[in-house]
Scaffold this active site. Structure first.
Site, mmCIF file in Angstrom:
data_model
loop_
_atom_site.group_PDB
_atom_site.id
_atom_site.type_symbol
_atom_site.label_atom_id
_atom_site.label_comp_id
_atom_site.label_asym_id
_atom_site.label_seq_id
_atom_site.Cartn_x
_atom_site.Cartn_y
_atom_site.Cartn_z
ATOM 1 N N HIS A 204 21.930 32.398 3.328
ATOM 2 C CA HIS A 204 23.000 31.492 2.886
ATOM 3 C C HIS A 204 22.419 30.076 2.802
ATOM 4 C CE1 HIS A 204 27.035 29.842 2.508
ATOM 5 N NE2 HIS A 204 26.872 29.122 3.602
ATOM 6 N N HIS B 255 24.400 26.217 10.883
ATOM 7 C CA HIS B 255 23.684 25.730 9.707
ATOM 8 C C HIS B 255 24.222 24.357 9.318
ATOM 9 C CE1 HIS B 255 27.163 27.828 7.972
ATOM 10 N NE2 HIS B 255 26.931 27.287 6.800
ATOM 11 N N HIS C 50 25.725 22.968 6.566
ATOM 12 C CA HIS C 50 26.814 22.635 5.650
ATOM 13 C C HIS C 50 27.888 21.792 6.345
ATOM 14 C CE1 HIS C 50 25.865 26.125 2.650
ATOM 15 N NE2 HIS C 50 25.096 25.068 2.465
ATOM 16 N N HIS D 146 35.001 32.156 8.455
ATOM 17 C CA HIS D 146 36.025 31.952 7.431
ATOM 18 C C HIS D 146 36.960 33.161 7.348
ATOM 19 C CE1 HIS D 146 34.304 28.330 5.501
ATOM 20 N NE2 HIS D 146 33.132 28.862 5.824
ATOM 21 N N ASP E 49 31.052 21.751 6.316
ATOM 22 C CA ASP E 49 32.187 22.435 6.933
ATOM 23 C C ASP E 49 31.764 23.232 8.171
ATOM 24 O OD1 ASP E 49 30.842 24.371 5.344
ATOM 25 O OD2 ASP E 49 32.656 25.576 5.151
ATOM 26 N N HIS E 50 30.545 22.994 8.639
ATOM 27 C CA HIS E 50 30.063 23.592 9.885
ATOM 28 C C HIS E 50 29.479 22.557 10.843
ATOM 29 C CE1 HIS E 50 30.505 27.909 8.873
ATOM 30 N NE2 HIS E 50 30.572 27.384 7.668
ATOM 31 N N ASP F 284 28.117 31.771 8.479
ATOM 32 C CA ASP F 284 28.378 32.275 7.130
ATOM 33 C C ASP F 284 27.360 33.326 6.700
ATOM 34 O OD1 ASP F 284 30.484 30.527 6.996
ATOM 35 O OD2 ASP F 284 29.635 29.233 5.447
#
Length: 251
Positions: free
Chosen positions: A112, A55, A57, A169, A59-60, A131
């Site tokens: 998400h 996805h 985001h 995570h 942090d991905h 996530d």
């Protein structure tokens, strides 16, 4: 057989490098920290050839550009990733990607984020779920709706129970606190939480997790369970899921 190298990065992310020793291809599963991925790949003697994003985001997918600049790799992901950078190939539900002769089926796990996808390598018995679901938890519902997110979790629930879920995570201890609150009479959950606490006390990861165990203990995957529905309400599983997700957000 695929080799999966897992390593911590950022504050609580896990990075995953997946390597096919036959073709010598290596893919990043998401890119939270470009420097960490390049360092870990070099340490294993692997050349990164692909990135598979789940996805958009940061942090991905935030390390995509730097890793491509260093390696010339092919970036693959859902269209929503283009919100933060270009893709070489856009993929969606029911398509496949390959690493050597290993085939991953892409499936929709939106909720998400709306375009979130997961990768299931059936012959290798693993799924990279980003996530969408965590050990004893699931991602916050930033963009989706409860019925959409529950439908995504049902797709995960339908995978073979022996599938190992690689989530992104280390949230498991905090998820466990809410799971015990949500489902306090679940004896298997109580045993699982004790094991989690022991592993974290030794600084060991709780990821990956086996789907079979999550089906018995993860309250978000059990929103169709009569006991949980009785405790949390809802005439349909997605309504129970919504109640659980709202409660977790404020826990």
């Amino acid at each position: 057989m695929l080799e999966i190298h897992q390593f911590p990065c950022l504050s609580d992310n896990y990075g995953f490098l997946v390597h096919d020793p036959v073709s010598k291809e290596t893919t990043c599963i998401d890119t939270p920290d470009a420097d960490a991925y390049l360092r870990e790949a070099a340490g294993n003697g692997w050349q990164i050839t692909q990135i598979w994003n789940t996805h958009w985001h940061p942090d991905h997918a935030g390390g995509n550009a730097a890793i491509k600049a260093a390696t010339g790799c092919t970036i693959i992901g859902p269209q929503e990733v283009e919100r933060i950078g270009p893709l070489d190939r856009v993929i969606a539900d029911a398509e496949t990607v390959t690493l050597g002769d290993h085939v991953a089926r892409v499936f929709d796990v939106g909720g998400h984020t709306n375009g979130h996808i997961a990768y299931h390598l059936a012959e290798d018995g693993v799924a990279f779920v980003g996530d969408s679901v965590f050990a004893l938890g699931c991602g916050r519902m930033f963009e989706g709706t409860p019925d959409q997110f529950w439908a995504s979790l049902e797709r995960i629930k339908a995978l073979p129970p022996e599938t190992m879920l690689y989530c992104a995570h280390e949230y498991t201890q905090s998820n466990a606190e809410f799971a015990l609150h949500a489902d306090p009479d679940n004896a298997e959950l109580q045993s699982y939480v004790a094991e989690i606490d022991e592993r974290r006390a030794r600084s060991e990861p709780t990821v990956p997790t086996k789907l079979e165990r999550e089906l018995a203990t993860n309250p978000f995957l059990r929103a169709d369970n009569d006991d949980l529905r009785g405790r949390w309400g809802g005439s349909a599983p997605h309504e129970t899921f919504a109640a659980l997700r709202a409660a977790k957000d404020n826990f």
